[in-house]
Design a protein around this motif. Structure first.
Motif, PDB file in Angstrom:
ATOM      1  N   PRO A  78      41.893  67.882  53.953  1.00  0.00           N
ATOM      2  CA  PRO A  78      41.789  67.400  55.337  1.00  0.00           C
ATOM      3  C   PRO A  78      40.385  66.930  55.706  1.00  0.00           C
ATOM      4  CG  PRO A  78      43.002  69.472  55.250  1.00  0.00           C
ATOM      5  CD  PRO A  78      42.427  69.253  53.890  1.00  0.00           C
ATOM      6  N   VAL A  79      39.370  67.624  55.199  1.00  0.00           N
ATOM      7  CA  VAL A  79      37.988  67.249  55.535  1.00  0.00           C
ATOM      8  C   VAL A  79      37.664  65.869  54.978  1.00  0.00           C
ATOM      9  CG1 VAL A  79      35.548  67.817  55.212  1.00  0.00           C
ATOM     10  CG2 VAL A  79      37.206  69.639  55.682  1.00  0.00           C
ATOM     11  N   GLU A  80      38.139  65.581  53.794  1.00  0.00           N
ATOM     12  CA  GLU A  80      37.901  64.257  53.205  1.00  0.00           C
ATOM     13  C   GLU A  80      38.612  63.181  54.014  1.00  0.00           C
ATOM     14  OE1 GLU A  80      38.201  61.973  48.877  1.00  0.00           O
ATOM     15  OE2 GLU A  80      38.636  64.127  49.014  1.00  0.00           O
ATOM     16  N   LYS A  81      39.824  63.492  54.497  1.00  0.00           N
ATOM     17  CA  LYS A  81      40.534  62.543  55.355  1.00  0.00           C
ATOM     18  C   LYS A  81      39.752  62.276  56.636  1.00  0.00           C
ATOM     19  CE  LYS A  81      45.376  63.410  54.070  1.00  0.00           C
ATOM     20  NZ  LYS A  81      46.701  63.811  54.611  1.00  0.00           N
ATOM     21  N   ILE A  82      39.251  63.352  57.241  1.00  0.00           N
ATOM     22  CA  ILE A  82      38.470  63.218  58.480  1.00  0.00           C
ATOM     23  C   ILE A  82      37.246  62.346  58.236  1.00  0.00           C
ATOM     24  CG2 ILE A  82      37.078  64.487  60.167  1.00  0.00           C
ATOM     25  CD1 ILE A  82      39.056  66.863  59.673  1.00  0.00           C
ATOM     26  N   ASN A  83      36.561  62.586  57.118  1.00  0.00           N
ATOM     27  CA  ASN A  83      35.373  61.795  56.804  1.00  0.00           C
ATOM     28  C   ASN A  83      35.706  60.312  56.637  1.00  0.00           C
ATOM     29  OD1 ASN A  83      33.551  63.929  56.875  1.00  0.00           O
ATOM     30  ND2 ASN A  83      33.830  64.423  54.704  1.00  0.00           N
ATOM     31  N   LYS A  84      36.840  60.021  56.014  1.00  0.00           N
ATOM     32  CA  LYS A  84      37.252  58.626  55.833  1.00  0.00           C
ATOM     33  C   LYS A  84      37.482  57.944  57.186  1.00  0.00           C
ATOM     34  CE  LYS A  84      37.720  57.726  51.335  1.00  0.00           C
ATOM     35  NZ  LYS A  84      37.103  56.546  50.671  1.00  0.00           N
ATOM     36  N   VAL A  85      38.205  58.637  58.071  1.00  0.00           N
ATOM     37  CA  VAL A  85      38.474  58.071  59.398  1.00  0.00           C
ATOM     38  C   VAL A  85      37.189  57.929  60.189  1.00  0.00           C
ATOM     39  CG1 VAL A  85      39.636  58.495  61.603  1.00  0.00           C
ATOM     40  CG2 VAL A  85      40.854  58.904  59.451  1.00  0.00           C
ATOM     41  N   TYR A  86      36.297  58.911  60.087  1.00  0.00           N
ATOM     42  CA  TYR A  86      35.029  58.881  60.831  1.00  0.00           C
ATOM     43  C   TYR A  86      34.146  57.735  60.349  1.00  0.00           C
ATOM     44  CZ  TYR A  86      31.004  60.860  63.322  1.00  0.00           C
ATOM     45  OH  TYR A  86      29.945  61.066  64.174  1.00  0.00           O
ATOM     46  N   GLU A  87      34.116  57.530  59.046  1.00  0.00           N
ATOM     47  CA  GLU A  87      33.347  56.400  58.493  1.00  0.00           C
ATOM     48  C   GLU A  87      33.932  55.068  58.967  1.00  0.00           C
ATOM     49  OE1 GLU A  87      33.495  57.048  54.316  1.00  0.00           O
ATOM     50  OE2 GLU A  87      32.170  58.804  54.380  1.00  0.00           O
ATOM     51  N   TYR A  88      35.270  54.999  59.050  1.00  0.00           N
ATOM     52  CA  TYR A  88      35.917  53.791  59.557  1.00  0.00           C
ATOM     53  C   TYR A  88      35.521  53.544  61.004  1.00  0.00           C
ATOM     54  CZ  TYR A  88      39.599  50.496  60.890  1.00  0.00           C
ATOM     55  OH  TYR A  88      40.285  49.404  61.352  1.00  0.00           O
ATOM     56  N   LEU A  89      35.513  54.612  61.814  1.00  0.00           N
ATOM     57  CA  LEU A  89      35.082  54.510  63.219  1.00  0.00           C
ATOM     58  C   LEU A  89      33.660  53.961  63.304  1.00  0.00           C
ATOM     59  CD1 LEU A  89      35.437  55.425  66.335  1.00  0.00           C
ATOM     60  CD2 LEU A  89      34.151  57.447  65.603  1.00  0.00           C
TER      61      LEU A  89
END
Length: 619
Positions: A268-279
């Motif tokens: 989940p943390v890696e998913k969050i990081n991916k979305v945050y980087e996209y933001l």
């Protein structure tokens, strides 16, 4: 309403004159609630100004916007004998934008009136009235709101229609509220008199904790058709939910893109990081405060198509994106700012200026700052860390604490090698690791300054009397506990003192305490230390040939509730190794311990001035 009659300044209370640049002779503030959605504030203030430092009282600033209208502003200036000099003309009132940044879109404006005189003392009288349809905010009464100002008399009155409830919180008042009633209103009255300037003490609590004050807030309210209650945090959160409802829908194409981006990722943390980087790569922050837009976010689809938004819109957008990849999160209100005070947990009201995102994890909570294009995911830092935030859950508001950063998190760890010559000059290689809140200044310099500006910034911030910066580099590592690694090459001119055949070395290269607060005797207020950190310095010196040790300071170690200090000097041939560790704690202490804290700081100061003495060998 009480009207002021001009009287000579010579009759002023001598107790109020002591240490004051101005005296508020009279202030009257009246807040009238007409309905759930409308209220009026009337203010009349008479101030005697005694010198140039009191001239700020001759200026009036009245804010207004789409939901807050200025009904009138009046002003008159009098000489020291009470003789009228002039009245304020409408043409003299400036109406300017409250915006101060390029990335702000506001309808907030400020009316500015000024009646400055050059012969002291003189009196200024201002009177104004505003009408609001934003009943989310009831006024705060702070009759003594600046240093070196006294108050002869001030009153505050709130008129509530029968059947409507006023909520209030009193602080530092000699007398509490006096309640009366008319046929149509319940009336709340407060009065203070003969207030002298508040003493300023080092490490004192926020002035908002020390000043006489009345905070007011509604029970039931309405803003542009949205009705709500503020009796509890839960109820206030339900009102925010009304504003946010239906604004988190994303285009199907964006959902598909996000889901493809995290395909195959289980963590989940890696998913969050991916979305945050996209933001961070696809949006930018723009402050948009237009009417209800000060509290209601733009739709997620708007941010998705336009690529910008304010803190509310970007947080709502991030929440929607995480939901699209199966990560639940919670919109959260917070009072953001490195120097901002925490909210009053026992007084539910609109005390917030920022919105962040809370992502519950199995072990803890990850907080996302959605307005920054370079912040690390999960790092709250000094801007939103260690304070209350209001989670806007499906069931309403829930007050929680954000992440706290301790002395073990905020670390500056330095290793330096210094080679000295016989003249006292030196070259130094310095590597320093900054973590947690300690890394923030360097992080900002990395992202906001050009290389040449970074060089100038280092010259301003390196605490060595005379040096040349030969080279430097920064390496920023993101993470929930981000860090910056700094490398410096320095040329030091006359770093040590050479006197005759002796060489005097202060081994603390660049982290000395040079000032200590004074112990002024009996203290009135609590002692507040607002930051915690650890400094570890290891400095290795290579002495020039032909010098022998004459004096070495003793190893030191002392510990107090405020912090711990250790220093040690070891000699091995021509090599001198100095190790200094200082750990300072964040906390709140009783006034009587201030002397002990100053004593501890003095001990650190003295330790930082100690020298190692070498003498040149006779050939």
């Amino acid at each position: 309403m009480v009207l002021w009659a001009a009287t000579p300044v010579l009759g002023a209370n001598p107790d109020l004159l002591k240490g004051a640049n101005a005296i508020i002779d009279q202030e009257e503030k009246v807040f009238t609630v007409h309905s759930l959605s409308k209220g009026t504030t009337y203010v009349k203030r008479v101030v005697t100004i005694y010198n140039e430092d009191g001239n700020d009282h001759a200026k009036l600033y009245v804010h207004h916007d789409k939901l807050n209208k200025v009904d009138f502003i009046k002003g008159t200036i009098y000489d020291q004998n009470g003789k009228k000099i002039k009245s304020l003309k409408n043409s003299e009132i400036r109406n300017v934008s409250a915006s101060s940044a390029d990335n702000e879109v506001l309808d907030n404006r400020v009316m500015i009136a000024e009646l400055t005189h050059r012969v002291y003392p003189y009196k200024v009288e201002f009177e104004y009235q505003t009408t609001t349809s934003n009943m989310l905010f009831y006024p705060r009464w702070v009759p003594l709101n600046s240093s070196k100002t006294s108050v002869a008399r001030a009153t505050f009155q709130v008129l509530m229609p029968k059947g409507m409830k006023l909520r209030y919180r009193e602080s530092n008042l000699a007398k509490g509220v006096k309640q009366t009633a008319t046929a149509t209103h319940d009336v709340y009255n407060w009065e203070i008199a003969n207030l002298t300037p508040v003493e300023i003490e080092p490490y004192a609590p926020s002035m908002l904790e020390l000043l006489p004050m009345v905070r007011t807030a509604p029970s039931d309210f309405e803003v542009q058709g949205y009705k709500g209650s503020m009796d509890t945090w839960e109820a206030y959160g339900k009102w925010i939910n009304q504003l946010n409802e239906g604004r988190d829908a994303l285009p199907e194409a964006t959902k598909a893109k996000l889901q493809a981006m995290v395909a195959g990722i289980e963590d989940p943390v890696e998913k969050i990081n991916k979305v945050y980087e996209y933001l961070q790569s696809n949006t930018r922050y723009v402050s948009i405060q237009l009417g209800l837009g000060g509290w209601q976010p733009f739709e997620a689809s708007f941010v998705d198509s336009k690529g910008y938004g304010d803190c509310k819109a970007l947080t709502n957008y991030t929440k929607a994106m995480l939901q699209a990849v199966g990560i639940p999160s919670i919109y959260a209100l917070v009072n953001g700012g490195s120097d901002e005070h925490d909210v009053l947990a026992d007084f539910p009201s609109s005390q917030f200026n920022h919105v962040i995102l809370s992502v519950p994890m199995k072990q803890d909570t990850l907080w996302l700052e959605c307005t920054s294009q370079f912040e690390s995911a999960g790092f709250s830092g000094s801007f939103t860390g260690d304070r209350h935030a209001l989670l806007i859950t499906s069931g309403g508001g829930k007050l929680v604490k954000t992440q706290k950063y301790t002395a073990k998190d905020n670390v500056q760890s330095r290793l330096a090698t210094v080679k000295l010559d016989e003249s006292g000059n030196a070259v130094a290689q310095v590597q320093t690791r900054y973590t947690g809140i300690e890394h923030e200044d360097h992080r900002d310099a990395i992202h906001n300054l050009s290389p040449e500006e970074q060089r100038k910034w280092l010259y301003r911030n390196i605490s060595i009397p005379a040096f040349e910066l030969k080279s430097f580099s920064f390496d920023l590592k993101k993470g929930r506990m981000p860090e910056v690694n700094e490398k410096l090459e320095l040329s030091l001119r006359q770093f040590v003192t050479v006197s005759g055949k002796r060489m005097f070395l202060n081994p603390n290269l660049m982290n000395r305490w040079n000032t200590v607060p004074q112990n002024s005797g009996k203290r009135k207020y609590e002692v507040v230390r607002s930051n915690a950190y650890t400094n570890v310095d290891t400095i290795v010196y290579e002495m020039p040939a032909g010098f022998a040790l004459e004096f070495k300071p003793n190893d030191l170690s002392f510990s107090t509730p405020f912090g711990k200090f250790e220093s040690k000097v070891t000699i091995d041939g021509r090599q001198v190794t100095y190790v200094r560790t200082l750990q300072m704690e964040k906390g709140r202490y009783k006034p009587e311990v201030y002397a002990a804290m100053v004593a501890f700081m003095n001990d650190v100061y003295k330790a930082d001035q100690q020298q190692v003495v070498f003498v040149k060998s006779i050939q």
